[in-house]
Design a protein around this motif. Structure first.
Motif, PDB file in Angstrom:
ATOM      1  N   ILE A 146       0.831  -1.182   0.020  1.00  0.00           N
ATOM      2  CA  ILE A 146       0.043  -0.062  -0.167  1.00  0.00           C
ATOM      3  C   ILE A 146       0.868   1.273   0.115  1.00  0.00           C
ATOM      4  O   ILE A 146       1.571   1.407   0.764  1.00  0.00           O
ATOM      5  N   PRO A 147       0.491   2.265  -0.970  1.00  0.00           N
ATOM      6  CA  PRO A 147       1.541   3.352  -0.906  1.00  0.00           C
ATOM      7  C   PRO A 147       1.610   4.008   0.527  1.00  0.00           C
ATOM      8  O   PRO A 147       0.508   4.218   1.002  1.00  0.00           O
ATOM      9  N   GLU A 148       2.722   4.441   1.042  1.00  0.00           N
ATOM     10  CA  GLU A 148       2.987   5.200   2.275  1.00  0.00           C
ATOM     11  C   GLU A 148       2.113   6.211   2.315  1.00  0.00           C
ATOM     12  O   GLU A 148       1.733   6.551   3.445  1.00  0.00           O
ATOM     13  N   GLU A 149       1.922   7.314   1.538  1.00  0.00           N
ATOM     14  CA  GLU A 149       0.907   8.327   1.613  1.00  0.00           C
ATOM     15  C   GLU A 149      -0.440   8.146   1.987  1.00  0.00           C
ATOM     16  O   GLU A 149      -0.866   8.380   2.649  1.00  0.00           O
ATOM     17  N   GLU A 150      -0.754   7.068   1.056  1.00  0.00           N
ATOM     18  CA  GLU A 150      -2.399   6.784   1.248  1.00  0.00           C
ATOM     19  C   GLU A 150      -2.335   5.842   2.622  1.00  0.00           C
ATOM     20  O   GLU A 150      -3.481   6.062   3.249  1.00  0.00           O
ATOM     21  N   LYS A 151      -1.531   5.339   2.842  1.00  0.00           N
ATOM     22  CA  LYS A 151      -1.561   4.475   4.226  1.00  0.00           C
ATOM     23  C   LYS A 151      -1.568   5.475   5.422  1.00  0.00           C
ATOM     24  O   LYS A 151      -2.273   5.073   6.210  1.00  0.00           O
ATOM     25  N   GLN A 152      -0.691   6.482   5.256  1.00  0.00           N
ATOM     26  CA  GLN A 152      -0.669   7.260   6.711  1.00  0.00           C
ATOM     27  C   GLN A 152      -1.835   8.092   6.502  1.00  0.00           C
ATOM     28  O   GLN A 152      -2.486   8.557   7.508  1.00  0.00           O
ATOM     29  N   LYS A 153      -2.566   8.526   5.370  1.00  0.00           N
ATOM     30  CA  LYS A 153      -3.760   9.207   5.444  1.00  0.00           C
ATOM     31  C   LYS A 153      -4.854   8.314   5.944  1.00  0.00           C
ATOM     32  O   LYS A 153      -5.789   8.783   7.030  1.00  0.00           O
ATOM     33  N   MET A 154      -4.993   6.873   5.587  1.00  0.00           N
ATOM     34  CA  MET A 154      -5.833   6.087   6.237  1.00  0.00           C
ATOM     35  C   MET A 154      -5.799   5.998   7.767  1.00  0.00           C
ATOM     36  O   MET A 154      -6.737   5.979   8.560  1.00  0.00           O
ATOM     37  N   LEU A 155      -4.497   5.752   8.196  1.00  0.00           N
ATOM     38  CA  LEU A 155      -4.309   5.889   9.608  1.00  0.00           C
ATOM     39  C   LEU A 155      -4.597   6.821  10.315  1.00  0.00           C
ATOM     40  O   LEU A 155      -5.037   7.031  11.583  1.00  0.00           O
TER      41      LEU A 155
END
Length: 162
Positions: A146-155
């Motif tokens: 999962i792309p890190e940027e999208e993952k951080q937004k979800m988190l």
């Protein structure tokens, strides 16, 4: 004998509907869904297959508005989808869908959904569901991180701990 005693003492949910109703308090995102004439079956209910289209509309809005998923870079496929039907949706109902990311793995994540009828200021739960989503590399067609940027937004949006 030990198994029987353990099994008999296991607590059971007495009111499944009350348990389901508490589900809505855990969502940070909600979007309204427009009902179309074609969505209804001969009995005047939304056809069961259309509910999955509603989930698709809601998750796409969630990804675009909240996560800002970069579709040019990484795709998403649905590996599993499930839905519990609780109450029918009929003509003239106003509905909305709550969406949240509930689990994030390396290449996959889960989205939970709740479809509700809106009656004034009250929300009445019609169904709840879940999809397992897989991040996919377009070039190889295989799962990818999962792309890190999208993952951080979800988190961050969901206040999830990694």
């Amino acid at each position: 004998m030990i198994f029987k005693t353990f099994w008999q003492n296991k607590s059971k949910s007495k009111d499944k509907l009350a348990e389901i109703r508490g589900f809505s308090d855990k969502f940070n995102y909600k979007t309204n869904i427009h009902l179309r004439f074609i969505d209804f079956d001969m009995m005047g209910h939304v056809n069961n297959s259309i509910y999955f289209t509603y989930l698709e509309i809601a998750r796409t809005k969630y990804w675009e508005e909240i996560i800002k998923w970069d579709w040019k870079k990484t795709g998403v496929v649905i590996a599993h989808a499930e839905l519990d039907y609780i109450l029918p949706i009929v003509m003239n109902d106003k509905i909305a869908i709550h969406v949240k990311t509930s689990r994030i793995g390396t290449t996959s994540f889960d989205l939970d959904y709740q479809i509700v009828k809106i009656k004034g200021t009250e929300e009445i739960i019609c169904s709840k569901g879940k999809t397992v989503c897989i991040a996919v590399d377009y070039a190889t067609g295989k799962p990818t991180a999962i792309p890190e940027e999208e993952k951080q937004k979800m988190l961050g949006f969901e206040q999830l701990e990694q």
